[in-house]
Scaffold this active site. Structure first.
Site: not given
Ligand code: CP3
Length: 349
Positions: A32, A36, A45, A82, A158
């Site tokens: 990540r 944000r 974003r 994602d 999910y």
């Molecule tokens: O920088 C990186 O690592 C690459 C991008 C990346 C994202 N999600 C961007 C993202 C990666 C590799 C992921 C993987 C991901 N997504 C996982 C596995 C890793 C982990 O965290 O366990 C999972 C379970 C998800 C599913 C997911 N996507 C969730 C649970 C959420 C909401 C949680 C949150 O932080 O809001 C997301 C949204 C998400 N994926 C965001 C980002 C930057 C935030 C959304 C936004 O910016 O509006």
């Protein structure tokens, strides 16, 4: 003191670590690392309505992938996307609610599984593949490009829960009550994920990581059936199609089962979650490269606490094949200057 690469070694630090080399300064990237906590991410974003629009607009996805590389010079860039783009590609409705996380129209039964369409995945995910192609062209020569997908078990949680679960009751009851039906879903995810990762590699990804964020909620037998078996199937068919492609597995929360995961899946490297003790990390390093595992909350706190955490990890694992990372993703509250501090500590030890 920098170790001189042998002529047959890869030229990039991350690839050298994954090939089994110990290095005086470990390569580093953070899960990540785009997100944000960075003001420049929040700016991009705000230009799109939904998070998936960001993932499916190559120009913007390239930009947010590069932001942490420009700011910090990490050894690897991870594709901005994602894990839930795969259910979207299969035809399930996926959306993100601000402050609540992902939502999906849940799958309840085998009849819902039958409606999913693996043939639709690559065409629907073409914008993500275009992002990979563009990144491969513009990244600095020393930076490794990492592609990724969710592992079948985590993506299935999910899909069946309809979002992030708390007790995983729905997905576990499906798997326990109807293992043949649940296997249809997992097999379909193995196929879609393999195709998707192979396409990312063809587009320029040099390493792929499989995120199994919910691997740790299963009892042993179910862990073998729904975490290890599907992961092994993906690693085998991906490496048949792209010989030598490094695969990093992240079975978060696998605890005592980390060792079996490493031995039985054939992953090239394993990402350690925050709770994995250094003694286990060191033992796993006898077989594979390890990655990890600073507590993301230490990066929020910074200072002496963070430096202590970094030292104990690098002291324990730095003499074997090792990639520095967090034990889970960066949280939004992280002060960006703490990431600078982390890199300074790591690179000037
Ligand atoms: O920088 C990186 O690592 C690459 C991008 C990346 C994202 N999600 C961007 C993202 C990666 C590799 C992921 C993987 C991901 N997504 C996982 C596995 C890793 C982990 O965290 O366990 C999972 C379970 C998800 C599913 C997911 N996507 C969730 C649970 C959420 C909401 C949680 C949150 O932080 O809001 C997301 C949204 C998400 N994926 C965001 C980002 C930057 C935030 C959304 C936004 O910016 O509006």
């Amino acid at each position: 003191m920098t170790a001189q690469p042998r002529p047959d070694e890869p030229s990039k630090a991350l690839l050298r670590a994954l090939a089994g080399a110990a290095q005086a300064v470990p390569p580093v990237w953070l899960m990540r690392q785009a997100g944000r906590y960075l003001p420049e991410y929040r700016q991009v974003r705000s230009q799109v309505r939904s998070f998936l629009d960001l993932c499916f607009t190559p120009e913007l996805a390239v930009e947010v992938t590069l932001q942490p590389i420009r700011r910090y010079g990490f050894d690897a860039a991870i594709l901005f996307s994602d894990i839930l783009v795969v259910p979207h590609g299969l035809g399930q409705r996926v959306w993100f609610v601000e402050g609540e996380g992902p939502k999906l129209e849940p799958i309840h039964a085998v009849a819902d599984v039958a409606r999913l369409d693996t043939a639709a995945v690559l065409p629907r995910l073409e914008p993500v593949l275009e992002t990979v192609r563009r990144l491969a062209r513009v990244l600095p020569r020393e930076t490794t490009l990492i592609g990724f997908a969710g592992a079948p078990w985590t993506v299935a949680t999910y899909m069946v829960e309809g979002g992030g679960g708390h007790d995983f009751a729905a997905v576990k009851r499906f798997a326990y009550a109807n293992p043949e039906g649940f296997a249809r879903l997992i097999d379909l995810l193995v196929e879609a994920t393999t195709e998707y990762l192979a396409a990312q590699v063809a587009a320029g990804a040099e390493v792929v990581q499989l995120f199994d964020s919910w691997a740790g909620v299963l009892p042993e037998a179910a862990f073998r059936r729904w975490v290890i078996e599907p992961t092994r199937a993906i690693v085998q068919s991906l490496q048949r199609r792209h010989p030598g492609i490094p695969v990093i597995g992240f079975p978060r929360g696998a605890g005592m089962l980390y060792a079996d995961y490493v031995r039985e899946t054939g992953v090239t490297a394993v990402s350690l979650d925050t709770t994995v003790p250094m003694s286990l990390g060191g033992a796993l390093q006898q077989r594979v490269a390890v990655q990890g595992n600073l507590d993301p909350q230490l990066l929020v706190v910074g200072g002496e606490a963070m430096r202590g955490g970094v030292s104990s990890i690098v002291d324990a694992l730095g003499s074997g094949p090792f990639v520095f990372n967090l034990g889970h993703g960066i949280v939004p509250e992280t002060p960006p200057e703490h990431v600078h501090e982390l890199l300074q500590v790591l690179r000037n030890r």
